[in-house]
Design an enzyme around this catalytic site. Structure first.
Site, PDB file in Angstrom:
ATOM      1  N   THR A  94       0.872  -1.173   0.000  1.00  0.00           N
ATOM      2  CA  THR A  94       0.000   0.000   0.000  1.00  0.00           C
ATOM      3  C   THR A  94       0.910   1.224   0.000  1.00  0.00           C
ATOM      4  O   THR A  94       1.473   1.583   1.038  1.00  0.00           O
ATOM      5  CB  THR A  94      -0.906   0.005   1.243  1.00  0.00           C
ATOM      6  OG1 THR A  94      -1.614  -1.237   1.282  1.00  0.00           O
ATOM      7  CG2 THR A  94      -1.908   1.151   1.167  1.00  0.00           C
ATOM      8  N   LYS A 170      -7.093   1.290  -3.298  1.00  0.00           N
ATOM      9  CA  LYS A 170      -6.682   0.684  -2.021  1.00  0.00           C
ATOM     10  C   LYS A 170      -6.759   1.709  -0.882  1.00  0.00           C
ATOM     11  O   LYS A 170      -7.263   1.427   0.209  1.00  0.00           O
ATOM     12  CB  LYS A 170      -5.264   0.132  -2.156  1.00  0.00           C
ATOM     13  CG  LYS A 170      -4.644  -0.377  -0.878  1.00  0.00           C
ATOM     14  CD  LYS A 170      -5.355  -1.589  -0.309  1.00  0.00           C
ATOM     15  CE  LYS A 170      -4.857  -1.911   1.092  1.00  0.00           C
ATOM     16  NZ  LYS A 170      -5.653  -2.896   1.786  1.00  0.00           N
ATOM     17  N   LYS A 239      -0.173   5.710   8.338  1.00  0.00           N
ATOM     18  CA  LYS A 239       0.506   5.915   7.050  1.00  0.00           C
ATOM     19  C   LYS A 239      -0.524   5.977   5.908  1.00  0.00           C
ATOM     20  O   LYS A 239      -0.493   6.863   5.054  1.00  0.00           O
ATOM     21  CB  LYS A 239       1.498   4.759   6.842  1.00  0.00           C
ATOM     22  CG  LYS A 239       2.237   4.724   5.532  1.00  0.00           C
ATOM     23  CD  LYS A 239       1.744   3.688   4.528  1.00  0.00           C
ATOM     24  CE  LYS A 239       1.602   2.261   4.926  1.00  0.00           C
ATOM     25  NZ  LYS A 239       1.135   1.355   3.890  1.00  0.00           N
TER      26      LYS A 239
HETATM   27  P1  NAP Z   1       5.119  -5.665   8.146  1.00  0.00           P
HETATM   28  O1  NAP Z   1       4.778  -6.967   8.765  1.00  0.00           O
HETATM   29  O2  NAP Z   1       5.525  -4.533   9.013  1.00  0.00           O
HETATM   30  O3  NAP Z   1       6.292  -5.949   7.076  1.00  0.00           O
HETATM   31  C1  NAP Z   1       6.936  -4.890   6.445  1.00  0.00           C
HETATM   32  C2  NAP Z   1       7.972  -5.405   5.472  1.00  0.00           C
HETATM   33  O4  NAP Z   1       8.691  -4.274   4.921  1.00  0.00           O
HETATM   34  C3  NAP Z   1       9.037  -6.317   6.103  1.00  0.00           C
HETATM   35  O5  NAP Z   1       9.435  -7.277   5.152  1.00  0.00           O
HETATM   36  C4  NAP Z   1      10.161  -5.324   6.381  1.00  0.00           C
HETATM   37  O6  NAP Z   1      11.423  -5.918   6.481  1.00  0.00           O
HETATM   38  C5  NAP Z   1      10.078  -4.479   5.137  1.00  0.00           C
HETATM   39  N1  NAP Z   1      10.769  -3.206   5.286  1.00  0.00           N
HETATM   40  C6  NAP Z   1      10.431  -2.158   6.081  1.00  0.00           C
HETATM   41  N2  NAP Z   1      11.300  -1.135   5.919  1.00  0.00           N
HETATM   42  C7  NAP Z   1      12.199  -1.556   5.000  1.00  0.00           C
HETATM   43  C8  NAP Z   1      13.319  -0.949   4.384  1.00  0.00           C
HETATM   44  N3  NAP Z   1      13.700   0.303   4.693  1.00  0.00           N
HETATM   45  N4  NAP Z   1      14.020  -1.667   3.483  1.00  0.00           N
HETATM   46  C9  NAP Z   1      13.658  -2.917   3.163  1.00  0.00           C
HETATM   47  N5  NAP Z   1      12.591  -3.562   3.689  1.00  0.00           N
HETATM   48  C10 NAP Z   1      11.868  -2.873   4.599  1.00  0.00           C
HETATM   49  O7  NAP Z   1       3.931  -5.100   7.255  1.00  0.00           O
HETATM   50  P2  NAP Z   1       2.720  -5.903   6.554  1.00  0.00           P
HETATM   51  O8  NAP Z   1       1.570  -5.944   7.499  1.00  0.00           O
HETATM   52  O9  NAP Z   1       3.235  -7.148   5.939  1.00  0.00           O
HETATM   53  O10 NAP Z   1       2.337  -4.859   5.402  1.00  0.00           O
HETATM   54  C11 NAP Z   1       3.060  -4.790   4.185  1.00  0.00           C
HETATM   55  C12 NAP Z   1       2.286  -3.888   3.233  1.00  0.00           C
HETATM   56  O11 NAP Z   1       0.998  -4.448   3.000  1.00  0.00           O
HETATM   57  C13 NAP Z   1       2.063  -2.461   3.765  1.00  0.00           C
HETATM   58  O12 NAP Z   1       2.137  -1.547   2.692  1.00  0.00           O
HETATM   59  C14 NAP Z   1       0.644  -2.549   4.314  1.00  0.00           C
HETATM   60  O13 NAP Z   1       0.037  -1.259   4.314  1.00  0.00           O
HETATM   61  C15 NAP Z   1       0.004  -3.499   3.321  1.00  0.00           C
HETATM   62  N6  NAP Z   1      -1.167  -4.267   3.807  1.00  0.00           N
HETATM   63  C16 NAP Z   1      -1.193  -4.764   5.074  1.00  0.00           C
HETATM   64  C17 NAP Z   1      -2.317  -5.477   5.491  1.00  0.00           C
HETATM   65  C18 NAP Z   1      -2.410  -6.029   6.896  1.00  0.00           C
HETATM   66  O14 NAP Z   1      -3.528  -6.286   7.363  1.00  0.00           O
HETATM   67  N7  NAP Z   1      -1.295  -6.253   7.587  1.00  0.00           N
HETATM   68  C19 NAP Z   1      -3.378  -5.709   4.616  1.00  0.00           C
HETATM   69  C20 NAP Z   1      -3.301  -5.239   3.314  1.00  0.00           C
HETATM   70  C21 NAP Z   1      -2.175  -4.507   2.919  1.00  0.00           C
HETATM   71  P3  NAP Z   1      11.946  -6.480   7.919  1.00  0.00           P
HETATM   72  O15 NAP Z   1      11.330  -7.833   8.066  1.00  0.00           O
HETATM   73  O16 NAP Z   1      13.428  -6.516   7.769  1.00  0.00           O
HETATM   74  O17 NAP Z   1      11.490  -5.499   8.961  1.00  0.00           O
END
Ligand code: NAP
Length: 291
Positions: A94, A170, A239
Site C-alpha cells: 500500500t 486501495k 501511514k
Molecule cells: P510488516 O509486517 O511490518 O512488514 C513490512 C515489510 O517491509 C518487512 O518485510 C520489512 O522488512 C520491510 N521493510 C520495512 N522497511 C524496509 C526498508 N527500509 N528496506 C527494506 N525492507 C523494509 O507489514 P505488513 O503488514 O506485511 O504490510 C506490508 C504492506 O501491505 C504495507 O504496505 C501494508 O500497508 C500493506 N497491507 C497490510 C495489510 C495487513 O492487514 N497487515 C493488509 C493489506 C495490505 P523487515 O522484516 O526486515 O522489517
C-alpha cells in the site's frame, strides 16, 4: 512460473508461502534474512539482493511503505537494476498514488513493465490465500501474472491500464474501513453508556442493514477488545490515512473525516503504543467518552 518476492513481513511471508505451495519457483529476499528461512526449507530459493530476486523476470514487492519500497528499488542491488528488459514488477504494497505514478515512468524508461496490485485482506486472509487483489496496468501484463494472483487470492479485480488507479482504490478502501470502525466505535460507546450490550447491538446491525464483512470482522474485534496482536498496526493505518490525504490534496478532493481518523490513530498510538491494531481507534473514542 518463476518469480522473485521481496518483503517477507506479516503479509509478504504468507503470500510467498502460498506461491511456493502452489508450485511456483520463488526467489525470496527480505531485509531481515531470518524471515526467509522457513520458506527456503519449503522450497524457495534465497536471493542475495532485491536485484537477484528481480532477475527472475517477474518480481513481486510487499513492503511496509514508500520509503521501504524506494530502498529496495534503487541502487546496484535494487529491483530496477536487476529486472531485465521486458521484465515485470508487481507492486503489492500500500503505497502512495504519487510513488506509483513515478514507478510507472521509471520502469517504462528501462523497457520494464509495472503493475500495481495492492491487496485487501488481513494476514489471516493472506495465509488462507483469500486476498482480494486490486490490479491495474496493461491487460497482457496482468494476464501474465494471473497464476500468481490465483495462488495468493480468491479474486482479482482489474482497475484499468493506469497502475496508480489501484493504489488510489486501495487507499479509498482503507479510508472506508477506518470510517466504519470509527462509526461502530462511536455507536457502541453511546449504546454502552446507555446500558446496551455492544454485542447485542452488533448482532442486530450485522443481521439487518449492516451485513457487510467489514462490520462483522471489525465489530467482533471491538466487542472482544482484540487489539493485540495487531493484524494491521496503527502506525501502518496512520501511514495510509496520510497517503489518502496526500492524494486528496493532489486531486483537490476534500475529505474532512480523514482528520478525525488521523487524530484518533495518533491518540491510540500515543496511549497504547506502536504495536496496537489500527482498530484501537475505538479505545480513543471510549477514552474521550470517559470509559
Ligand atoms: P510488516 O509486517 O511490518 O512488514 C513490512 C515489510 O517491509 C518487512 O518485510 C520489512 O522488512 C520491510 N521493510 C520495512 N522497511 C524496509 C526498508 N527500509 N528496506 C527494506 N525492507 C523494509 O507489514 P505488513 O503488514 O506485511 O504490510 C506490508 C504492506 O501491505 C504495507 O504496505 C501494508 O500497508 C500493506 N497491507 C497490510 C495489510 C495487513 O492487514 N497487515 C493488509 C493489506 C495490505 P523487515 O522484516 O526486515 O522489517
Amino acid at each position: 512460473m518463476e518469480a522473485g518476492f521481496v518483503g517477507l513481513g506479516a503479509m509478504g511471508h504468507a503470500m510467498a508461502a502460498n506461491l511456493v505451495r502452489a508450485g511456483h519457483t520463488v526467489r525470496v529476499w527480505n531485509r531481515s534474512p531470518q524471515k526467509a528461512e522457513d520458506l527456503v526449507a519449503a522450497g524457495a530459493k534465497l536471493a542475495a539482493s532485491p536485484a537477484e530476486a528481480a532477475r527472475a523476470g517477474v518480481v513481486l514487492t510487499m513492503l511496509a511503505h514508500d520509503d521501504a519500497l524506494r530502498d529496495v528499488i534503487e541502487g546496484d542491488d535494487g529491483v530496477l537494476a536487476g529486472l531485465p528488459p521486458g521484465g515485470l514488477h508487481v507492486s503489492a504494497s500500500t503505497i502512495s498514488y504519487e510513488l506509483s505514478q513515478a514507478l510507472e515512468a521509471r520502469h517504462a524508461e528501462r523497457g520494464q513493465a509495472y503493475v500495481a496490485a495492492p491487496v485487501f485482506g488481513r494476514p489471516e486472509a493472506a495465509r488462507a490465500a483469500k486476498l482480494f487483489v486490486a490490479a491495474a496496468g496493461a491487460d497482457d501484463q496482468i494476464a501474465r501474472v494471473q497464476p500468481l494472483f490465483d495462488a495468493i487470492g480468491q479474486r482479482t479485480f482489474r482497475l484499468g491500464e493506469r497502475p496508480s488507479a489501484a493504489n488510489l482504490v486501495k487507499l479509498c478502501g482503507n479510508f472506508m474501513i477506518m470510517c466504519a470502525v470509527e462509526a461502530m466505535a462511536e455507536a457502541m460507546t453511546l449504546a454502552g453508556k446507555g446500558g446496551v450490550e455492544p454485542k447485542v447491538m452488533l448482532e442486530l446491525l450485522t443481521g439487518t442493514l449492516f451485513g457487510a464483512p467489514v462490520y462483522s470482522i471489525y465489530g467482533d474485534i471491538l466487542v472482544e477488545d482484540r487489539f493485540r496482536p495487531a493484524g494491521f498496526t496503527a502506525p501502518l493505518g496512520l501511514k495510509d490515512m496520510r497517503l489518502a490525504g496526500a492524494a486528496a490534496e493532489t486531486l483537490r478532493a476534500p475529505m474532512p473525516f480523514l482528520g478525525v481518523l488521523r487524530d484518533h490513530l495518533l491518540q491510540a498510538i500515543a496511549v497504547e503504543g506502536e504495536d496496537v491494531d489500527w482498530s484501537a481507534i475505538a479505545l480513543a473514542v471510549r477514552r474521550n467518552a470517559g470509559i
